[in-house]
Design a protein around this motif. Structure first.
Motif, PDB file in Angstrom:
ATOM      1  N   LEU A 144       0.847  -1.183   0.000  1.00  0.00           N
ATOM      2  CA  LEU A 144       0.000   0.000   0.000  1.00  0.00           C
ATOM      3  C   LEU A 144       0.881   1.231   0.000  1.00  0.00           C
ATOM      4  N   SER A 145       0.492   2.217  -0.784  1.00  0.00           N
ATOM      5  CA  SER A 145       1.195   3.487  -0.793  1.00  0.00           C
ATOM      6  C   SER A 145       0.156   4.596  -0.680  1.00  0.00           C
ATOM      7  N   GLY A 146       0.286   5.440   0.341  1.00  0.00           N
ATOM      8  CA  GLY A 146      -0.670   6.517   0.553  1.00  0.00           C
ATOM      9  C   GLY A 146       0.037   7.790   0.959  1.00  0.00           C
ATOM     10  N   SER A 147      -0.643   8.926   0.751  1.00  0.00           N
ATOM     11  CA  SER A 147      -0.030  10.209   1.104  1.00  0.00           C
ATOM     12  C   SER A 147      -1.104  11.286   1.254  1.00  0.00           C
ATOM     13  N   ARG A 148      -0.689  12.399   1.830  1.00  0.00           N
ATOM     14  CA  ARG A 148      -1.517  13.601   1.881  1.00  0.00           C
ATOM     15  C   ARG A 148      -0.601  14.790   1.653  1.00  0.00           C
ATOM     16  N   TYR A 149      -0.988  15.634   0.706  1.00  0.00           N
ATOM     17  CA  TYR A 149      -0.181  16.805   0.360  1.00  0.00           C
ATOM     18  C   TYR A 149      -0.842  18.046   0.941  1.00  0.00           C
ATOM     19  N   ASP A 150      -0.087  18.823   1.677  1.00  0.00           N
ATOM     20  CA  ASP A 150      -0.587  20.071   2.253  1.00  0.00           C
ATOM     21  C   ASP A 150      -0.200  21.215   1.322  1.00  0.00           C
ATOM     22  N   LYS A 151      -1.206  21.809   0.665  1.00  0.00           N
ATOM     23  CA  LYS A 151      -0.941  22.884  -0.304  1.00  0.00           C
ATOM     24  C   LYS A 151      -0.408  24.140   0.365  1.00  0.00           C
ATOM     25  N   THR A 152      -0.808  24.384   1.617  1.00  0.00           N
ATOM     26  CA  THR A 152      -0.348  25.569   2.329  1.00  0.00           C
ATOM     27  C   THR A 152       1.155  25.491   2.622  1.00  0.00           C
ATOM     28  N   SER A 153       1.588  24.362   3.164  1.00  0.00           N
ATOM     29  CA  SER A 153       3.017  24.194   3.498  1.00  0.00           C
ATOM     30  C   SER A 153       3.830  23.732   2.306  1.00  0.00           C
ATOM     31  N   GLU A 154       3.167  23.269   1.260  1.00  0.00           N
ATOM     32  CA  GLU A 154       3.801  22.737   0.052  1.00  0.00           C
ATOM     33  C   GLU A 154       4.738  21.575   0.355  1.00  0.00           C
ATOM     34  N   ILE A 155       4.284  20.692   1.259  1.00  0.00           N
ATOM     35  CA  ILE A 155       5.006  19.464   1.550  1.00  0.00           C
ATOM     36  C   ILE A 155       4.000  18.327   1.730  1.00  0.00           C
ATOM     37  N   TYR A 156       4.500  17.095   1.632  1.00  0.00           N
ATOM     38  CA  TYR A 156       3.681  15.946   1.990  1.00  0.00           C
ATOM     39  C   TYR A 156       3.706  15.825   3.507  1.00  0.00           C
ATOM     40  N   THR A 157       2.543  16.005   4.151  1.00  0.00           N
ATOM     41  CA  THR A 157       2.492  15.875   5.605  1.00  0.00           C
ATOM     42  C   THR A 157       2.411  14.415   6.021  1.00  0.00           C
ATOM     43  N   ILE A 158       1.990  13.540   5.133  1.00  0.00           N
ATOM     44  CA  ILE A 158       1.953  12.090   5.372  1.00  0.00           C
ATOM     45  C   ILE A 158       2.421  11.393   4.108  1.00  0.00           C
TER      46      ILE A 158
END
Length: 195
Positions: free
Chosen positions: A78-92
Protein backbone atom coordinates in the motif's frame (compact mmCIF):
# COMPACT_ATOMS: atom_id res chain seq x y z
CA UNK A 1 5.86 -10.09 17.54
CA UNK A 2 6.12 -10.45 13.73
CA UNK A 3 8.05 -13.73 14.08
CA UNK A 4 5.31 -15.14 16.30
CA UNK A 5 2.63 -13.96 13.84
CA UNK A 6 4.53 -15.51 10.92
CA UNK A 7 5.00 -18.85 12.66
CA UNK A 8 1.34 -19.00 13.70
CA UNK A 9 0.24 -18.10 10.17
CA UNK A 10 2.38 -20.80 8.55
CA UNK A 11 1.19 -23.40 11.07
CA UNK A 12 -2.45 -22.45 10.44
CA UNK A 13 -1.95 -22.62 6.66
CA UNK A 14 -0.31 -26.05 6.92
CA UNK A 15 -3.13 -27.44 9.08
CA UNK A 16 -5.86 -25.98 6.85
CA UNK A 17 -4.31 -27.31 3.65
CA UNK A 18 -3.95 -30.76 5.24
CA UNK A 19 -7.63 -30.66 6.19
CA UNK A 20 -8.45 -29.53 2.66
CA UNK A 21 -6.68 -32.50 1.11
CA UNK A 22 -8.48 -34.88 3.48
CA UNK A 23 -11.90 -33.36 2.78
CA UNK A 24 -11.27 -33.30 -0.98
CA UNK A 25 -10.32 -36.98 -1.02
CA UNK A 26 -13.37 -37.83 1.09
CA UNK A 27 -15.83 -35.80 -1.02
CA UNK A 28 -14.33 -36.40 -4.43
CA UNK A 29 -14.62 -33.46 -6.80
CA UNK A 30 -16.16 -30.22 -5.55
CA UNK A 31 -19.60 -29.63 -7.01
CA UNK A 32 -18.96 -28.17 -10.48
CA UNK A 33 -16.33 -25.73 -9.23
CA UNK A 34 -12.57 -25.44 -9.22
CA UNK A 35 -11.38 -25.46 -5.60
CA UNK A 36 -8.66 -22.82 -5.96
CA UNK A 37 -8.19 -19.36 -7.44
CA UNK A 38 -5.40 -16.82 -7.73
CA UNK A 39 -6.37 -13.14 -8.02
CA UNK A 40 -4.49 -9.87 -8.46
CA UNK A 41 -6.21 -6.70 -7.28
CA UNK A 42 -5.83 -2.95 -7.13
CA UNK A 43 -7.73 -0.93 -4.52
CA UNK A 44 -8.30 2.68 -3.62
CA UNK A 45 -7.52 3.10 0.10
CA UNK A 46 -8.50 5.67 2.67
CA UNK A 47 -6.42 5.98 5.86
CA UNK A 48 -8.60 7.65 8.49
CA UNK A 49 -5.71 9.02 10.55
CA UNK A 50 -4.67 12.36 9.05
CA UNK A 51 -7.09 11.95 6.13
CA UNK A 52 -4.67 10.39 3.64
CA UNK A 53 -5.37 8.16 0.64
CA UNK A 54 -3.61 6.03 -1.93
CA UNK A 55 -3.50 2.68 -3.73
CA UNK A 56 -3.03 -0.91 -2.59
CA UNK A 57 -1.83 -3.73 -4.85
CA UNK A 58 -2.31 -7.29 -3.66
CA UNK A 59 -2.32 -10.95 -4.69
CA UNK A 60 -4.67 -13.50 -3.12
CA UNK A 61 -4.67 -17.28 -3.18
CA UNK A 62 -8.09 -18.74 -2.28
CA UNK A 63 -9.00 -22.40 -1.70
CA UNK A 64 -12.36 -23.97 -0.87
CA UNK A 65 -12.54 -26.32 2.12
CA UNK A 66 -16.03 -27.50 1.16
CA UNK A 67 -19.07 -26.24 -0.70
CA UNK A 68 -19.14 -22.74 0.78
CA UNK A 69 -16.25 -22.33 3.25
CA UNK A 70 -12.81 -21.29 2.07
CA UNK A 71 -9.43 -20.00 3.20
CA UNK A 72 -7.18 -17.42 1.67
CA UNK A 73 -3.66 -16.09 1.85
CA UNK A 74 -2.80 -12.59 0.67
CA UNK A 75 0.22 -10.33 0.25
CA UNK A 76 0.26 -6.73 -0.85
CA UNK A 77 1.74 -3.27 -0.81
CA UNK A 78 0.00 0.00 0.00
CA UNK A 79 1.20 3.49 -0.79
CA UNK A 80 -0.67 6.52 0.55
CA UNK A 81 -0.03 10.21 1.10
CA UNK A 82 -1.52 13.60 1.88
CA UNK A 83 -0.18 16.81 0.36
CA UNK A 84 -0.59 20.07 2.25
CA UNK A 85 -0.94 22.88 -0.30
CA UNK A 86 -0.35 25.57 2.33
CA UNK A 87 3.02 24.19 3.50
CA UNK A 88 3.80 22.74 0.05
CA UNK A 89 5.01 19.46 1.55
CA UNK A 90 3.68 15.95 1.99
CA UNK A 91 2.49 15.87 5.60
CA UNK A 92 1.95 12.09 5.37
CA UNK A 93 3.69 9.54 3.17
CA UNK A 94 3.01 5.88 4.00
CA UNK A 95 4.26 2.62 2.57
CA UNK A 96 2.91 -0.64 3.99
CA UNK A 97 3.96 -4.19 3.15
CA UNK A 98 1.04 -6.37 4.19
CA UNK A 99 0.06 -10.01 4.46
CA UNK A 100 -2.50 -12.20 6.15
CA UNK A 101 -4.81 -15.19 6.32
CA UNK A 102 -8.57 -15.15 5.94
CA UNK A 103 -11.59 -17.41 6.28
CA UNK A 104 -14.70 -16.80 4.20
CA UNK A 105 -18.20 -18.05 3.54
CA UNK A 106 -20.16 -17.86 0.26
CA UNK A 107 -23.57 -16.33 0.91
CA UNK A 108 -24.59 -16.69 -2.75
CA UNK A 109 -23.11 -18.91 -5.43
CA UNK A 110 -24.19 -20.04 -8.87
CA UNK A 111 -22.43 -20.80 -12.15
CA UNK A 112 -21.47 -17.19 -12.86
CA UNK A 113 -21.60 -15.28 -9.54
CA UNK A 114 -20.26 -15.74 -6.01
CA UNK A 115 -20.89 -13.30 -3.15
CA UNK A 116 -18.89 -13.89 0.04
CA UNK A 117 -18.08 -12.42 3.43
CA UNK A 118 -15.02 -13.11 5.50
CA UNK A 119 -12.41 -12.04 7.96
CA UNK A 120 -9.02 -12.97 9.29
CA UNK A 121 -5.74 -11.85 10.76
CA UNK A 122 -3.31 -9.50 9.11
CA UNK A 123 0.13 -8.01 9.65
CA UNK A 124 2.04 -5.14 8.11
CA UNK A 125 5.39 -3.43 8.10
CA UNK A 126 4.86 0.29 7.85
CA UNK A 127 7.25 3.02 6.87
CA UNK A 128 5.86 6.54 7.28
CA UNK A 129 6.89 10.15 7.12
CA UNK A 130 4.57 12.10 9.41
CA UNK A 131 4.29 15.64 10.77
CA UNK A 132 2.64 14.48 14.02
CA UNK A 133 5.25 14.92 16.80
CA UNK A 134 3.53 12.41 19.13
CA UNK A 135 4.40 9.37 17.02
CA UNK A 136 7.42 7.29 17.92
CA UNK A 137 10.18 7.63 15.38
CA UNK A 138 13.25 9.57 14.30
CA UNK A 139 12.67 13.33 14.06
CA UNK A 140 14.12 14.95 10.94
CA UNK A 141 13.31 18.65 10.82
CA UNK A 142 9.55 19.05 11.02
CA UNK A 143 8.70 15.42 10.17
CA UNK A 144 8.94 12.10 12.00
CA UNK A 145 10.20 8.92 10.31
CA UNK A 146 8.38 5.81 11.56
CA UNK A 147 9.39 2.20 10.83
CA UNK A 148 7.49 -0.45 12.74
CA UNK A 149 5.33 -3.56 12.41
CA UNK A 150 1.70 -3.97 13.41
CA UNK A 151 -0.77 -6.85 13.62
CA UNK A 152 -4.54 -6.71 13.38
CA UNK A 153 -7.75 -8.09 11.94
CA UNK A 154 -9.59 -7.69 8.65
CA UNK A 155 -13.18 -8.01 7.48
CA UNK A 156 -14.46 -7.94 3.91
CA UNK A 157 -17.27 -8.51 1.44
CA UNK A 158 -16.51 -9.44 -2.16
CA UNK A 159 -17.97 -10.92 -5.29
CA UNK A 160 -16.59 -12.98 -8.15
CA UNK A 161 -17.97 -13.20 -11.66
CA UNK A 162 -17.01 -16.04 -13.96
CA UNK A 163 -15.32 -14.71 -17.09
CA UNK A 164 -14.02 -16.71 -20.04
CA UNK A 165 -13.35 -20.37 -19.31
CA UNK A 166 -11.40 -20.31 -16.02
CA UNK A 167 -11.30 -16.61 -15.24
CA UNK A 168 -12.73 -14.60 -12.35
CA UNK A 169 -13.26 -10.87 -11.92
CA UNK A 170 -14.98 -8.92 -9.21
CA UNK A 171 -14.87 -6.32 -6.49
CA UNK A 172 -13.98 -6.18 -2.81
CA UNK A 173 -14.62 -3.82 0.10
CA UNK A 174 -12.26 -4.42 3.01
CA UNK A 175 -11.55 -2.87 6.40
CA UNK A 176 -8.23 -3.56 8.13
CA UNK A 177 -7.82 -2.62 11.79
CA UNK A 178 -4.39 -2.69 13.45
CA UNK A 179 -3.24 -2.46 17.07
CA UNK A 180 -1.19 0.64 16.22
CA UNK A 181 -1.25 3.09 13.37
CA UNK A 182 -4.01 4.00 10.98
CA UNK A 183 -6.77 1.55 10.03
CA UNK A 184 -7.35 1.05 6.29
CA UNK A 185 -10.57 1.12 4.25
CA UNK A 186 -10.02 -0.36 0.77
CA UNK A 187 -12.38 -0.57 -2.22
CA UNK A 188 -11.02 -2.38 -5.24
CA UNK A 189 -11.29 -4.63 -8.27
CA UNK A 190 -9.61 -7.98 -8.94
CA UNK A 191 -8.99 -10.39 -11.78
CA UNK A 192 -7.59 -13.88 -11.80
CA UNK A 193 -8.13 -17.50 -12.69
CA UNK A 194 -9.37 -20.71 -11.08
CA UNK A 195 -7.56 -24.04 -10.96
Amino acid sequence: MIKTFTRAAFLLAFILFQLTSLSASAQGVFANKDPGSLRASVSYVYLSDFDSQGLMFSNRLHHYLGERFGIGVNVGMLSGSRYDKTSEIYTIKSTYYMGGFELNYDLLQNETLVFRIGGGMTGRHRSEINTDPEDIGTVDGSVVHIRTADVGVTGFIENDFGVFRNGVAGGRIEYLYYTKGSPVLAVGLHMGFTF
